[in-house]
Design an enzyme around this catalytic site. Structure first.
Site, mmCIF file in Angstrom:
data_model
loop_
_atom_site.group_PDB
_atom_site.id
_atom_site.type_symbol
_atom_site.label_atom_id
_atom_site.label_comp_id
_atom_site.label_asym_id
_atom_site.label_seq_id
_atom_site.Cartn_x
_atom_site.Cartn_y
_atom_site.Cartn_z
ATOM 1 N N LYS A 22 0.851 -1.206 0.000
ATOM 2 C CA LYS A 22 0.000 0.000 0.000
ATOM 3 C C LYS A 22 0.880 1.248 0.000
ATOM 4 O O LYS A 22 0.665 2.176 -0.771
ATOM 5 C CB LYS A 22 -0.878 0.024 1.250
ATOM 6 C CG LYS A 22 -1.567 1.358 1.511
ATOM 7 C CD LYS A 22 -2.378 1.391 2.780
ATOM 8 C CE LYS A 22 -1.565 1.763 3.981
ATOM 9 N NZ LYS A 22 -1.347 3.204 4.151
ATOM 10 N N ASN A 23 1.930 1.263 0.823
ATOM 11 C CA ASN A 23 2.751 2.462 0.971
ATOM 12 C C ASN A 23 3.765 2.640 -0.148
ATOM 13 O O ASN A 23 4.539 3.598 -0.128
ATOM 14 C CB ASN A 23 3.421 2.496 2.345
ATOM 15 C CG ASN A 23 2.390 2.707 3.433
ATOM 16 O OD1 ASN A 23 1.240 3.048 3.151
ATOM 17 N ND2 ASN A 23 2.767 2.487 4.670
ATOM 18 N N ARG A 93 -5.184 10.663 3.148
ATOM 19 C CA ARG A 93 -4.222 11.747 3.334
ATOM 20 C C ARG A 93 -3.001 11.617 2.411
ATOM 21 O O ARG A 93 -2.302 12.583 2.143
ATOM 22 C CB ARG A 93 -3.797 11.859 4.785
ATOM 23 C CG ARG A 93 -3.319 10.546 5.400
ATOM 24 C CD ARG A 93 -2.783 10.740 6.812
ATOM 25 N NE ARG A 93 -1.718 11.704 6.786
ATOM 26 C CZ ARG A 93 -1.868 12.970 7.156
ATOM 27 N NH1 ARG A 93 -3.055 13.388 7.549
ATOM 28 N NH2 ARG A 93 -0.871 13.806 7.100
ATOM 29 N N CYS A 117 -4.940 12.759 11.955
ATOM 30 C CA CYS A 117 -5.746 11.530 12.045
ATOM 31 C C CYS A 117 -5.568 11.012 13.468
ATOM 32 O O CYS A 117 -4.913 11.650 14.290
ATOM 33 C CB CYS A 117 -5.282 10.520 10.992
ATOM 34 S SG CYS A 117 -3.670 9.839 11.352
ATOM 35 N N ARG A 122 0.153 14.860 12.050
ATOM 36 C CA ARG A 122 0.546 14.567 10.674
ATOM 37 C C ARG A 122 0.741 15.848 9.835
ATOM 38 O O ARG A 122 0.149 16.031 8.784
ATOM 39 C CB ARG A 122 -0.445 13.647 9.970
ATOM 40 C CG ARG A 122 -0.929 12.429 10.728
ATOM 41 C CD ARG A 122 0.072 11.304 10.851
ATOM 42 N NE ARG A 122 0.508 10.698 9.630
ATOM 43 C CZ ARG A 122 -0.093 9.674 9.035
ATOM 44 N NH1 ARG A 122 -1.214 9.221 9.507
ATOM 45 N NH2 ARG A 122 0.407 9.150 7.917
ATOM 46 N N ASP A 306 4.675 0.874 11.868
ATOM 47 C CA ASP A 306 3.475 0.205 11.336
ATOM 48 C C ASP A 306 3.336 -1.228 11.822
ATOM 49 O O ASP A 306 2.335 -1.869 11.530
ATOM 50 C CB ASP A 306 3.500 0.229 9.804
ATOM 51 C CG ASP A 306 3.311 1.626 9.264
ATOM 52 O OD1 ASP A 306 3.555 1.842 8.066
ATOM 53 O OD2 ASP A 306 2.944 2.513 10.063
ATOM 54 N N VAL A 328 7.724 7.508 16.704
ATOM 55 C CA VAL A 328 7.452 8.208 15.438
ATOM 56 C C VAL A 328 6.206 9.080 15.525
ATOM 57 O O VAL A 328 6.220 10.257 15.175
ATOM 58 C CB VAL A 328 7.338 7.207 14.272
ATOM 59 C CG1 VAL A 328 6.967 7.923 12.965
ATOM 60 C CG2 VAL A 328 8.638 6.424 14.115
ATOM 61 N N ARG A 398 -8.497 -0.534 4.303
ATOM 62 C CA ARG A 398 -7.599 0.404 3.615
ATOM 63 C C ARG A 398 -6.238 -0.243 3.350
ATOM 64 O O ARG A 398 -5.542 0.129 2.426
ATOM 65 C CB ARG A 398 -7.395 1.652 4.485
ATOM 66 C CG ARG A 398 -8.674 2.418 4.732
ATOM 67 C CD ARG A 398 -8.387 3.776 5.307
ATOM 68 N NE ARG A 398 -7.306 4.395 4.532
ATOM 69 C CZ ARG A 398 -6.666 5.492 4.961
ATOM 70 N NH1 ARG A 398 -6.983 6.035 6.092
ATOM 71 N NH2 ARG A 398 -5.701 6.015 4.226
HETATM 72 C C1 EPZ Z 1 4.216 7.113 5.951
HETATM 73 O O1 EPZ Z 1 3.407 8.137 6.480
HETATM 74 C C2 EPZ Z 1 3.315 5.895 5.848
HETATM 75 N N1 EPZ Z 1 2.206 6.179 4.929
HETATM 76 C C3 EPZ Z 1 2.777 5.546 7.240
HETATM 77 O O2 EPZ Z 1 2.003 4.357 7.111
HETATM 78 C C4 EPZ Z 1 3.961 5.251 8.153
HETATM 79 O O3 EPZ Z 1 3.493 4.989 9.457
HETATM 80 C C5 EPZ Z 1 4.893 6.480 8.179
HETATM 81 O O4 EPZ Z 1 5.309 6.813 6.842
HETATM 82 C C6 EPZ Z 1 6.145 6.230 9.004
HETATM 83 O O5 EPZ Z 1 6.818 5.113 8.502
HETATM 84 C C7 EPZ Z 1 2.455 6.149 3.589
HETATM 85 O O6 EPZ Z 1 3.565 5.916 3.149
HETATM 86 C C8 EPZ Z 1 1.287 6.414 2.700
HETATM 87 P P1 EPZ Z 1 6.096 10.538 8.041
HETATM 88 P P2 EPZ Z 1 3.958 9.662 6.487
HETATM 89 O O7 EPZ Z 1 5.986 11.783 7.234
HETATM 90 O O8 EPZ Z 1 4.886 9.872 5.367
HETATM 91 C C9 EPZ Z 1 6.431 14.111 11.117
HETATM 92 C C10 EPZ Z 1 0.193 2.940 7.559
HETATM 93 O O9 EPZ Z 1 -0.294 2.492 8.607
HETATM 94 N N2 EPZ Z 1 6.296 15.022 9.950
HETATM 95 O O10 EPZ Z 1 7.250 9.630 7.812
HETATM 96 O O11 EPZ Z 1 2.775 10.554 6.614
HETATM 97 C C11 EPZ Z 1 5.165 13.320 11.399
HETATM 98 O O12 EPZ Z 1 4.277 14.066 12.209
HETATM 99 C C12 EPZ Z 1 0.610 4.388 7.502
HETATM 100 O O13 EPZ Z 1 0.410 2.279 6.514
HETATM 101 C C13 EPZ Z 1 6.394 16.405 10.166
HETATM 102 O O14 EPZ Z 1 6.577 16.859 11.284
HETATM 103 O O15 EPZ Z 1 4.773 9.707 7.842
HETATM 104 C C14 EPZ Z 1 5.694 12.101 12.124
HETATM 105 O O16 EPZ Z 1 5.871 12.412 13.488
HETATM 106 C C15 EPZ Z 1 0.354 5.116 8.812
HETATM 107 N N3 EPZ Z 1 6.282 17.247 9.086
HETATM 108 C C16 EPZ Z 1 7.068 11.866 11.473
HETATM 109 O O17 EPZ Z 1 7.385 13.086 10.794
HETATM 110 C C17 EPZ Z 1 6.076 16.757 7.814
HETATM 111 O O18 EPZ Z 1 6.004 17.587 6.861
HETATM 112 C C18 EPZ Z 1 7.086 10.736 10.460
HETATM 113 O O19 EPZ Z 1 6.003 10.938 9.582
HETATM 114 C C19 EPZ Z 1 5.965 15.367 7.627
HETATM 115 C C20 EPZ Z 1 6.085 14.514 8.701
#
Ligand code: EPZ
Length: 419
Positions: A22-23, A93, A117, A122, A306, A328, A398
């Site tokens: 999915k990711n 998202r 969420c 996020r 995850d 995270v 999802r």
């Molecule tokens: C991706 O989400 C995955 N989703 C998530 O999978 C996964 O949990 C996550 O990466 C971490 O591995 C997809 O790839 C579609 P991040 P993402 O940006 O990219 C902060 C699932 O269950 N951050 O790596 O949205 C954020 O708040 C889903 O399959 C900022 O501060 O996660 C978090 O604390 C859930 N500013 C940390 O970084 C930003 O602009 C990591 O988030 C972006 C992120």
């Protein structure tokens, strides 16, 4: 809203074929916006989020054609819009991943701000700051991100904290930019590597994916390609934990065993016998109860956030105490109150859950609050005494294709109740 009714006590045995990730499929589908030519993606998982992503692309005017099971053709040579509505962004998202490619190819993008969420706020500030550093003019008003750029320019940009979709969005923005882009403190997840390999197959020049420094040399245009989505390491890990929690023996097929190294090590620590093949892994618990394993999540190659909820379920029935630390996301323990309804013994203190394994969980009516929390509830229900009714299962659809079919084929007593 559908529900899942699970009767605990079955020992899972057999094999399950793992779908495309999915990711990975979500960024790959966004990247089809970067060329006028036909892109064919195979090994596409049958997920609600893929349906949402097809709606998103169709809304821009991308021609989407489902050719056969798990293969889809895309062609973005005649876009009619660069706007992603709040309705679609609210449903998924990851729609934010359209921002970079639309800006790179069309010079403009209007994407509704994805809200938070259940697992956290996020924010997308790093995505926007990176695009601004590349010369984009970005305003955020009335709940929309409005981005414009004649031609993006490569620059050096450091991301804090590590962000998976932030790395992916900026990589896609950079492939058609002028000059070289250097992404520092980049995410190293396998899905980031899959996207880089896909972009390079389209004629991009991306190097260093899988390390914390990715370099992208902008090119004039990208061409069409046929590409297979990488296997879903989180779906695979979830079925591996299902074997361990029920004391059974399950083989996950069509996986990249390298991506599951740490999960495999943790399951061996939990007492499983694990056999690793070329593209399959067998987890055999031989009827034993799990040994508790301490978990601390962090960006790849460390323990994936995850998989945190799934291992929390395993620790809930282990013979001893353990700690699960989530570094995270700020609110990724929504599954704990639901596990407590099933008589788990868990103390929460901020980002740390202290788990005392119990002999038995007890079936109850519980709610799925987010995708991986849903997986946790399914795993707990498989081993609980009696029946468990899981509500809000749209969350699980999802990220897990045909879950009741796959678990049923392994011997679980599970059925979907249609609302
Ligand atoms: C991706 O989400 C995955 N989703 C998530 O999978 C996964 O949990 C996550 O990466 C971490 O591995 C997809 O790839 C579609 P991040 P993402 O940006 O990219 C902060 C699932 O269950 N951050 O790596 O949205 C954020 O708040 C889903 O399959 C900022 O501060 O996660 C978090 O604390 C859930 N500013 C940390 O970084 C930003 O602009 C990591 O988030 C972006 C992120």
């Amino acid at each position: 809203m559908d529900k899942l009714l699970i009767t605990g006590g079955s020992i899972l045995k057999g094999q399950v074929d793992i779908a495309g990730a999915k990711n990975s499929v979500l960024p790959l589908m966004a990247a089809t916006l970067l060329t006028d030519e036909v892109v064919e993606l195979s090994n596409i998982p049958h997920l609600q989020d893929v349906t949402y992503a097809i709606q998103l692309l169709s809304g821009f005017g991308v021609d989407v054609c489902l050719t056969e099971r798990m293969t889809v053709k895309f062609q973005a040579n005649d876009l009619t819009s660069v706007e992603a509505s709040y309705a679609i962004v609210k449903s998924m998202r990851a729609s934010i991943l359209a921002l970079g490619p639309l800006l790179a190819k069309q010079g403009e993008a209007k994407v509704a701000l994805p809200g938070g969420c259940t697992i956290g706020a996020r924010p997308v500030n790093i995505h926007l700051d990176g695009l601004r550093a590349m010369g984009a003019d970005i305003t955020v008003e009335d709940g929309f991100i409005h981005a414009k750029a004649d031609r993006l320019k490569g620059t050096t940009f450091e991301m804090h904290p590590v962000t998976v979709t932030g790395t992916e969005n900026l990589m896609m923005a950079a492939v058609l930019a002028e000059g070289e882009m250097v992404l520092k403190n980049a995410a190293c997840e396998p899905e980031v590597v899959d996207l880089a390999e896909f972009l390079n197959a389209m004629g991009a020049q991306v190097s260093g994916a899988g390390t914390s420094e990715i370099r992208i040399q902008g090119v004039e245009k990208l061409h069409g390609v046929e590409y297979a989505v990488v296997a879903d390491r989180i779906e695979a890990g979830t079925y591996m934990v299902a074997a361990a929690i029920t004391g059974g023996c399950v083989r996950v097929n069509h996986v990249n065993v390298e991506h599951l190294q740490l999960i495999t090590e943790k399951l061996i620590q939990a007492g499983a016998e694990v056999t690793v093949g070329s593209d399959w892994i067998e987890v055999d618990m031989q009827g034993r109860s799990p040994v508790p394993v301490n978990i601390e999540t962090a960006p790849y190659p460390d323990f994936p956030t995850d998989m945190q909820a799934q291992f929390l379920a395993l620790n809930a029935v282990a013979n001893g105490d353990s700690t699960v630390i989530e570094t995270v996301f700020e609110n990724r323990f929504m599954h704990v109150p639901e596990l407590l309804k099933m008589k788990a013994d868990i103390q929460l203190d901020g980002r740390c859950a202290t788990v005392k394994g119990v002999q038995n969980l007890v079936g109850a009516t519980v709610s799925a609050t987010d995708l991986r929390a849903s997986a946790c509830m399914v795993l707990a229900a498989l081993v609980a005494k009696g029946d468990t009714l899981i509500e809000q299962v749209h969350h699980i659809d999802r990220g897990y294709e045909r879950i009741e079919e796959k678990l049923g084929s392994l011997g679980a007593t599970i059925k979907r109740l249609h609302a």
